[in-house]
Design a protein around this motif. Structure first.
Motif, short mmCIF file in Angstrom:
data_model
loop_
_atom_site.label_atom_id
_atom_site.label_comp_id
_atom_site.label_asym_id
_atom_site.label_seq_id
_atom_site.Cartn_x
_atom_site.Cartn_y
_atom_site.Cartn_z
N GLY A 1 0.84 -1.10 0.03
CA GLY A 1 -0.15 0.07 -0.24
C GLY A 1 0.76 1.11 0.15
O GLY A 1 0.30 2.46 0.02
N LEU A 2 2.24 1.20 0.14
CA LEU A 2 2.96 2.24 0.11
C LEU A 2 3.01 2.94 -1.51
O LEU A 2 3.15 2.29 -2.26
N ARG A 3 2.72 4.10 -1.34
CA ARG A 3 2.67 4.95 -2.78
C ARG A 3 3.70 6.00 -2.82
O ARG A 3 3.67 6.91 -2.01
N PHE A 4 4.58 6.31 -3.74
CA PHE A 4 5.29 7.16 -3.94
C PHE A 4 5.58 7.43 -5.67
O PHE A 4 5.45 6.82 -6.30
N GLU A 5 6.11 8.56 -5.87
CA GLU A 5 6.18 8.99 -7.26
C GLU A 5 7.39 8.26 -7.71
O GLU A 5 8.55 8.28 -7.11
N ALA A 6 7.18 7.59 -8.79
CA ALA A 6 8.31 6.68 -9.62
C ALA A 6 7.97 6.38 -11.11
O ALA A 6 6.65 6.63 -11.56
N PRO A 7 8.92 6.04 -11.73
CA PRO A 7 8.75 5.89 -13.31
C PRO A 7 7.69 4.47 -13.22
O PRO A 7 7.35 3.81 -12.35
N PRO A 8 6.87 4.40 -14.37
CA PRO A 8 5.95 3.25 -14.47
C PRO A 8 6.76 1.88 -14.16
O PRO A 8 8.05 1.65 -14.90
N GLU A 9 6.23 0.92 -13.69
CA GLU A 9 6.81 -0.27 -13.35
C GLU A 9 7.74 -1.08 -14.47
O GLU A 9 8.63 -1.46 -14.35
N HIS A 10 7.02 -0.95 -15.61
CA HIS A 10 7.58 -1.91 -16.92
C HIS A 10 8.22 -0.82 -17.70
O HIS A 10 8.24 -1.31 -19.03
N SER A 11 8.81 0.24 -17.60
CA SER A 11 9.15 1.12 -18.53
C SER A 11 10.55 0.81 -18.95
O SER A 11 11.15 0.11 -18.38
N GLU A 12 10.86 1.28 -20.22
CA GLU A 12 11.97 0.90 -20.71
C GLU A 12 13.01 1.85 -20.29
O GLU A 12 13.16 2.69 -20.02
N ALA A 13 14.24 1.24 -20.07
CA ALA A 13 15.57 1.83 -19.69
C ALA A 13 15.73 2.94 -20.43
O ALA A 13 15.98 2.82 -21.95
N PRO A 14 16.27 4.23 -20.00
CA PRO A 14 16.63 5.39 -20.96
C PRO A 14 18.02 5.00 -21.34
O PRO A 14 18.63 4.00 -20.97
N ASP A 15 18.37 5.77 -22.29
CA ASP A 15 19.75 5.65 -23.24
C ASP A 15 20.69 6.32 -22.40
O ASP A 15 21.91 6.14 -22.85
#
Length: 165
Positions: A60-74
């Motif tokens: 139930g812990l919520r915090f601002e983060a990139p989407p779970e299955h987002s692609e790695a940046p270059d």
């Protein structure tokens, strides 16, 4: 298992400092390094270390983060920056959303009942585990490795000592 919020925060701040230094040592070119074909690259492994919820979502812990299955940046700098902001957001979330008593509450995790304090411990061990993998890929990519629980080869040499083999 953590018994207090402050106990987790103190340890997470120490460990995340090492992770931040490790991620800040990466280069854009190094992100393509892989241990073998078909396995994670240095970039995908580094991105995996950016807190995105994962096992913490069930608590139930919520915090601002990139989407779970987002692609790695270059960009290595973008990964390091994302880690910095999300690890800070995680600390703020634990401080503001939980109490020491909340650490004793259990949720179903992988078909078992895990206390939140135990889940935080697994979360941190998961980061440490993958940080170790990251250092191996950094060596393969020709990057210097920082010492975490003791001096790295480069640090031994910089101290004028012969690195143990």
């Amino acid at each position: 298992m953590y018994q207090s919020i402050q106990g987790f925060i103190t340890e997470y701040q120490n460990e995340s400092e090492y992770t931040q230094k490790t991620l800040s040592s990466l280069t854009d070119a190094s992100l393509k390094q892989e241990i073998a074909p078909g396995f994670r690259t240095l970039g995908t492994l580094a991105w995996h270390l950016v807190p995105k919820g994962g096992i913490l979502t069930s608590t139930g812990l919520r915090f601002e983060a990139p989407p779970e299955h987002s692609e790695a940046p270059d960009s290595a700098a973008e990964i390091a920056k994302a880690y910095s902001s999300t690890s800070a957001a995680l600390i703020e979330a634990v401080q503001s959303q939980w109490t020491d008593e909340k650490l004793q509450e259990s949720v179903t995790m992988f078909g078992q009942q895990w206390k939140n304090g135990f889940t935080l411990g697994i979360f941190l061990k998961h980061e440490i585990h993958h940080r170790g993998q990251l250092t191996i890929l950094m060596r393969q990519a020709g990057l210097p490795v920082i010492g975490i629980y003791g001096p790295s080869k480069e640090e031994w040499i910089s101290m004028g000592m012969e690195a143990p083999v």
